[in-house]
Motif scaffolding. Structure first.
Motif, mmCIF file in Angstrom:
data_model
loop_
_atom_site.group_PDB
_atom_site.id
_atom_site.type_symbol
_atom_site.label_atom_id
_atom_site.label_comp_id
_atom_site.label_asym_id
_atom_site.label_seq_id
_atom_site.Cartn_x
_atom_site.Cartn_y
_atom_site.Cartn_z
ATOM 1 N N LEU A 172 -8.668 -4.930 -3.871
ATOM 2 C CA LEU A 172 -9.140 -3.675 -4.456
ATOM 3 C C LEU A 172 -9.984 -3.983 -5.682
ATOM 4 O O LEU A 172 -9.566 -4.738 -6.564
ATOM 5 C CB LEU A 172 -7.944 -2.803 -4.848
ATOM 6 C CG LEU A 172 -8.267 -1.506 -5.598
ATOM 7 C CD1 LEU A 172 -8.851 -0.478 -4.641
ATOM 8 C CD2 LEU A 172 -7.022 -0.945 -6.274
ATOM 9 N N GLY A 216 -2.099 -0.214 12.128
ATOM 10 C CA GLY A 216 -2.958 -0.927 11.190
ATOM 11 C C GLY A 216 -2.472 -2.316 10.855
ATOM 12 O O GLY A 216 -3.182 -3.093 10.212
ATOM 13 N N GLU A 217 -1.251 -2.650 11.256
ATOM 14 C CA GLU A 217 -0.692 -3.989 11.016
ATOM 15 C C GLU A 217 0.031 -4.461 12.270
ATOM 16 O O GLU A 217 1.172 -4.892 12.231
ATOM 17 C CB GLU A 217 0.266 -3.967 9.824
ATOM 18 C CG GLU A 217 -0.398 -3.620 8.506
ATOM 19 C CD GLU A 217 0.599 -3.535 7.378
ATOM 20 O OE1 GLU A 217 0.923 -4.586 6.804
ATOM 21 O OE2 GLU A 217 1.068 -2.417 7.079
ATOM 22 N N GLY A 224 -1.159 4.220 -1.209
ATOM 23 C CA GLY A 224 -2.116 4.626 -0.190
ATOM 24 C C GLY A 224 -3.445 3.908 -0.237
ATOM 25 O O GLY A 224 -4.337 4.217 0.561
ATOM 26 N N ALA A 225 -3.606 2.941 -1.145
ATOM 27 C CA ALA A 225 -4.857 2.185 -1.201
ATOM 28 C C ALA A 225 -5.008 1.335 0.057
ATOM 29 O O ALA A 225 -4.024 0.945 0.692
ATOM 30 C CB ALA A 225 -4.878 1.299 -2.438
ATOM 31 N N SER A 226 -6.238 1.052 0.419
ATOM 32 C CA SER A 226 -6.501 0.252 1.618
ATOM 33 C C SER A 226 -6.021 -1.180 1.421
ATOM 34 O O SER A 226 -6.091 -1.732 0.316
ATOM 35 C CB SER A 226 -7.995 0.254 1.934
ATOM 36 O OG SER A 226 -8.445 1.570 2.194
ATOM 37 N N VAL A 227 -5.546 -1.781 2.508
ATOM 38 C CA VAL A 227 -5.076 -3.160 2.454
ATOM 39 C C VAL A 227 -6.249 -4.091 2.165
ATOM 40 O O VAL A 227 -7.342 -3.934 2.706
ATOM 41 C CB VAL A 227 -4.404 -3.547 3.786
ATOM 42 C CG1 VAL A 227 -4.044 -5.024 3.800
ATOM 43 C CG2 VAL A 227 -3.166 -2.698 4.018
ATOM 44 N N LYS A 268 0.818 -1.214 0.000
ATOM 45 C CA LYS A 268 0.000 0.000 0.000
ATOM 46 C C LYS A 268 0.853 1.267 0.000
ATOM 47 O O LYS A 268 0.391 2.338 -0.396
ATOM 48 C CB LYS A 268 -0.929 0.010 1.213
ATOM 49 C CG LYS A 268 -0.225 0.226 2.549
ATOM 50 C CD LYS A 268 -1.210 0.365 3.688
ATOM 51 C CE LYS A 268 -0.507 0.699 5.005
ATOM 52 N NZ LYS A 268 -1.465 0.866 6.119
ATOM 53 N N SER A 269 2.104 1.162 0.445
ATOM 54 C CA SER A 269 2.975 2.340 0.498
ATOM 55 C C SER A 269 3.592 2.672 -0.854
ATOM 56 O O SER A 269 4.211 3.720 -1.018
ATOM 57 C CB SER A 269 4.090 2.120 1.523
ATOM 58 O OG SER A 269 4.886 1.006 1.154
ATOM 59 N N LEU A 283 -8.093 6.693 -6.377
ATOM 60 C CA LEU A 283 -7.064 5.698 -6.085
ATOM 61 C C LEU A 283 -6.298 5.294 -7.339
ATOM 62 O O LEU A 283 -5.236 4.684 -7.245
ATOM 63 C CB LEU A 283 -7.702 4.448 -5.466
ATOM 64 C CG LEU A 283 -8.295 4.600 -4.067
ATOM 65 C CD1 LEU A 283 -9.012 3.322 -3.668
ATOM 66 C CD2 LEU A 283 -7.195 4.937 -3.063
ATOM 67 N N GLY A 300 -0.110 -4.788 3.068
ATOM 68 C CA GLY A 300 0.358 -3.758 3.986
ATOM 69 C C GLY A 300 1.833 -3.462 3.768
ATOM 70 O O GLY A 300 2.477 -3.992 2.860
#
Length: 337
Positions: A209, A322-323, A203-206, A145-146, A175, A235
């Motif tokens: 998608l 978040g992880e 930056g998308a959510s884990v 996601k980074s 996104l 993540g």
């Protein structure tokens, strides 16, 4: 008596000859080429072909009916009465409408040829949409996601002879990004190809998608095409393996498997602990390979593990928001001997 037999035989031969001559007389319908393939064609087009029809008999040929197999086809002879050796054409129009794929239709010609009262003419073609996107769906695979995903190139192809304006190529959310990579290219077959690339931003959510890209045009019968997009967003803590298969193990055997824990993004990774569940059958140890970025986790089947099918998870506790916990799964079969 012999003379009578000869007379009867002669009469039979004469009757057979007259019958053969009679059967070969009359109108005869002929078409040098009874099938026609239009090849590839766009939707909403009218395809035309003329079939040559000839009277090869010795009497007038009457074309009584020309019957298409559906309303998408029309056929009309230029002449309905043909003298011996005379020819005409039957003009066939095939409408592609909104058909997709292989299109095959039959034109039945009904005449007074008693040997062939119905002649079947076949027309066919492959109907394509006036424009299409290739590939028709995108899978960006797995990425952190980074980081942004890899770029996927795609093209929008407009068939030759089709006037279509591409108004917009837009992603379904912020996104994603889509950009053109150059001017339109006209190919040898008359089609026009436009090239683009798509990408998922960082930056998308884990998780999984699901997005889409919509191509908007001015073509009223196909105003837009929606391209489904999928990606597996991981993540910042990435495991080289998430499933450890120890296979079949002997009772009392010690066996180990390893996997790597990587950290992407700006912040460093700290592994705060590793728990194996259920406890008592496997042990886990952590080794730092690159400070704050890379670790090796070794999972070991203990010698005192009881026989049977064993499964569980390695739970890695981290300092990442978040992880806080990431997991790898394992399974093994320990025999009784």
């Amino acid at each position: 008596m012999d003379a009578m037999k000869k007379l009867v035989v002669s009469l039979l031969i004469l009757a057979g000859s007259l019958s053969a001559q009679s059967s070969s007389r009359g109108p005869r319908i002929s078409c040098p080429r009874e099938t026609w393939d239009f090849g590839k064609a766009a939707q909403q087009k009218e395809l035309k072909h003329a079939f040559e029809i000839k009277n090869t008999g010795d009497d007038v040929l009457e074309i009584r009916q020309v019957i298409p197999s559906c309303n998408c086809a029309a056929a009309m002879p230029e002449k309905k009465r043909l003298s011996p050796s005379e020819s005409t054409v039957i003009n066939v129009t095939l409408k592609t409408l909104t058909f997709k794929g292989r299109l095959e239709k039959i034109i039945t010609v009904v005449s007074n040829d008693r040997h062939r009262p119905q002649l079947r003419l076949n027309v066919s073609g492959e109907v394509l949409p006036p424009y299409y996107v290739k590939p028709s769906s995108f899978n960006f695979g797995k990425f952190s996601k980074s980081d942004p995903s890899k770029e996927i190139p795609f093209t929008i192809v407009t068939l030759g002879g089709t006037q279509i304006e591409i108004k917009e190529v837009m992603p379904s959310s912020d996104l994603m990004s889509v950009r053109s990579t150059g001017d339109a290219e006209t190919r040898a077959d008359g089609s026009v190809m436009r090239s683009y690339v798509a990408q998922v931003k960082a930056g998308a959510s884990v998780g999984l998608l699901r997005e889409n890209i919509t191509v908007v045009t001015d073509f009223k019968n196909l105003a837009k095409i929606v391209i489904p997009v999928t990606a597996d967003v991981a993540g910042e803590v990435l495991l080289s393996l998430q499933n450890l298969n120890f296979g079949a193990c002997k009772l009392g055997q010690e066996k180990s498997k390893e996997f790597i824990v990587n950290k992407s993004g700006a912040a460093d990774l700290a592994i705060q602990g590793v728990d194996v569940l259920p406890s008592g059958r496997f042990d886990a140890a952590v080794e730092e390979l690159e400070k704050g970025r890379k670790y090796k986790v070794r999972v070991t089947l203990r010698k005192d593990a009881k026989p049977g099918y064993l499964k569980g998870s390695v739970n890695i506790r981290t300092n990442c928001p978040g992880e806080k916990t990431v997991r790898a799964w394992f399974h093994a079969y320990v025999s009784k001997k």
